[in-house]
Design a protein around this motif. Structure first.
Motif, short mmCIF file in Angstrom:
data_model
loop_
_atom_site.label_atom_id
_atom_site.label_comp_id
_atom_site.label_asym_id
_atom_site.label_seq_id
_atom_site.Cartn_x
_atom_site.Cartn_y
_atom_site.Cartn_z
N LEU A 49 0.82 -1.21 0.00
CA LEU A 49 0.00 0.00 0.00
C LEU A 49 0.86 1.26 0.00
O LEU A 49 0.53 2.25 -0.66
CB LEU A 49 -0.93 -0.01 1.21
N ARG A 52 2.15 1.70 -3.48
CA ARG A 52 1.06 2.15 -4.36
C ARG A 52 0.79 3.64 -4.16
O ARG A 52 0.62 4.38 -5.14
CB ARG A 52 -0.19 1.34 -4.06
N PRO A 92 -6.22 1.17 -7.78
CA PRO A 92 -7.07 0.45 -6.83
C PRO A 92 -6.48 0.51 -5.43
O PRO A 92 -5.28 0.34 -5.24
CB PRO A 92 -7.06 -0.99 -7.37
N GLY A 93 -7.34 0.79 -4.47
CA GLY A 93 -6.89 0.90 -3.08
C GLY A 93 -6.59 2.31 -2.65
O GLY A 93 -6.39 2.56 -1.46
N ALA A 121 -5.85 5.36 6.89
CA ALA A 121 -5.09 5.21 5.65
C ALA A 121 -3.62 5.51 5.89
O ALA A 121 -3.22 6.05 6.91
CB ALA A 121 -5.65 6.16 4.58
N THR A 142 -3.80 5.58 0.88
CA THR A 142 -4.29 4.23 0.57
C THR A 142 -4.94 3.66 1.81
O THR A 142 -4.35 3.66 2.89
CB THR A 142 -3.16 3.32 0.10
N SER A 143 -6.15 3.18 1.66
CA SER A 143 -6.91 2.69 2.80
C SER A 143 -6.38 1.35 3.29
O SER A 143 -6.03 0.47 2.50
CB SER A 143 -8.39 2.55 2.42
N THR A 144 -6.31 1.22 4.61
CA THR A 144 -5.88 -0.04 5.22
C THR A 144 -7.05 -0.87 5.72
O THR A 144 -6.84 -1.92 6.34
CB THR A 144 -4.93 0.25 6.40
N GLU A 146 -9.39 -2.67 4.12
CA GLU A 146 -9.47 -4.00 3.51
C GLU A 146 -8.32 -4.88 3.99
O GLU A 146 -8.52 -6.08 4.24
CB GLU A 146 -9.45 -3.87 2.00
N LEU A 147 -7.14 -4.30 4.11
CA LEU A 147 -5.99 -5.08 4.59
C LEU A 147 -6.23 -5.57 6.01
O LEU A 147 -5.94 -6.74 6.33
CB LEU A 147 -4.73 -4.22 4.54
#
Length: 213
Positions: A49, A52, A92-93, A121, A142-144, A146-147
């Motif tokens: 992430l 990215r 994406p993300g 994020a 970037t969002s965490t 989903e991770l």
């Protein structure tokens, strides 16, 4: 060999002896199994992430740099077009892209913390440099979420796997050693009974061999 004295003879306590030594190792195995894979997944995912976000920030900064070169005093007022162009570069993300001028003010006129204070994020920054002067900066988040969700699911799965493996590794040897201990205890009791019978037979022979008075 661990032994316990009872009224009915000697009993071998192999289960307790093995259990005291096997329990810490089993606990260590469960902890390692539960945490190793989810932790590695989270660390690698977080690093991905960050990369990215960094790549996106530099791509967007390169896009805006051309606008700054063409309109050094007016580029930030064309915020709608710039933000539309920025949105087309979002990977994406990517949760948010914020463009600020040299003074740190958002080009869309919003407060820097608006809609972003509650965002879970990772942020990365790329300067918009023109003629060796910083004309602004691009912040990419970037969002965490989903991770973290995937890591939690992985943790639950490996926790179940660790408990099953730990249970088997503890139960199988304990079951086998329990049966062996029972067998050895039975053999010891039989040996004691045989020794007692031999002692009684020896006394009988001594009485028989003594001359009658």
């Amino acid at each position: 060999m661990p032994l316990l004295e009872h009224e009915d003879g000697v009993r071998i306590e192999l289960r307790r002896y093995l259990g005291d030594r096997l329990a810490p190792l089993t606990l260590l195995l469960v902890v390692v199994t539960c945490l190793s894979a989810p932790l590695a997944f989270f660390v690698l995912g977080r690093a991905a992430l960050e990369v990215r976000a960094d790549v996106t920030a530099h791509e967007v900064a390169g896009l805006i740099r051309r606008d700054v070169e063409e309109r050094p005093f007016l580029w930030k007022y064309d915020s709608v077009k710039i933000l539309d162009d920025v949105g087309s570069y979002a990977m994406p993300g990517v949760a948010a892209i914020v463009v600020v001028d040299a003074a740190g003010a958002r080009i869309d006129g919003r407060d820097p913390d608006t809609d972003l204070s509650k965002l879970d994020a990772l942020w990365r920054k790329a300067d918009i440099t023109v003629n060796k002067r910083v004309g602004g900066a691009v912040w990419v988040a970037t969002s965490t979420t989903e991770l973290e969700r995937d890591t939690l699911a992985l943790l639950m799965g490996f926790s179940a796997l660790g408990l099953v493996l730990g249970g088997l590794i503890y139960w199988v040897p304990m079951r086998a050693i329990g049966r062996a201990g029972e067998t050895l205890s039975t053999l010891l009791r039989q040996l004691e009974e045989s020794q007692g019978a031999l002692a009684r037979l020896n006394l009988s022979l001594i009485h028989i061999s003594e001359p009658t008075r």
